[in-house]
Design a protein around this motif. Sequence first.
Motif, PDB file in Angstrom:
ATOM      1  N   ARG A   8      38.602  11.688  -8.100  1.00  0.00           N
ATOM      2  CA  ARG A   8      38.991  12.955  -7.481  1.00  0.00           C
ATOM      3  C   ARG A   8      39.592  12.639  -6.118  1.00  0.00           C
ATOM      4  O   ARG A   8      38.990  11.962  -5.298  1.00  0.00           O
ATOM      5  N   ILE A  21      40.812  14.178  -2.642  1.00  0.00           N
ATOM      6  CA  ILE A  21      40.519  15.352  -1.822  1.00  0.00           C
ATOM      7  C   ILE A  21      41.355  15.260  -0.549  1.00  0.00           C
ATOM      8  O   ILE A  21      41.330  14.236   0.134  1.00  0.00           O
ATOM      9  N   ASP A  59      41.897  19.696  -3.979  1.00  0.00           N
ATOM     10  CA  ASP A  59      41.566  18.434  -4.622  1.00  0.00           C
ATOM     11  C   ASP A  59      42.167  18.383  -6.015  1.00  0.00           C
ATOM     12  O   ASP A  59      42.558  19.412  -6.573  1.00  0.00           O
TER      13      ASP A  59
END
Length: 163
Positions: free
Chosen positions: A94, A96, A120
């Motif tokens: 992920r 962000i 994100d």
Amino acid sequence: MIRASALCLALLSLSACGLSPMYAGGSQGAVAQGLAAIEVPMIEGRAGWLVRNALIDRLGAAGEAAPRYRLDVRLDDRLEGLGVLNDDTIGRERRILRARYQLVDLASGDILLDATAGSDAGIDVVSSEYATIAAEQTALENLAREVSGRIATQIALTLRKGQ
């Protein structure tokens, strides 16, 4: 007859709702002129370069108007591993991107807006390292556009409210 009068009443109530276009007056409108008068200083890192360019495109701040405002932006760009597979490798990441920004009036030094924006994106980690790196870079480019859009919208609302 009743239906027609109800329709007329509904149309009249919509015209009195108080909504007005944000960019009324086009490029000569107050909000567009205010956005074009924002100076965006350099922002550190690759993410900063992407966000700054996206902000300049969004705001229309091509240096044509004398700057009245300065937009200070600090970024936090992180890449987190998620989804650990059976062989202890990461199967998902992920990315962000968070921004803390302040809109400063250059004449008075007052901070007109102090806010944050962020987004994100999920990334699949595949066996090809090149494909994973390309996906991470594409995610960063998309996040930079999204975060700059949120910043520009909030600034436009702030400038409109200040009129």
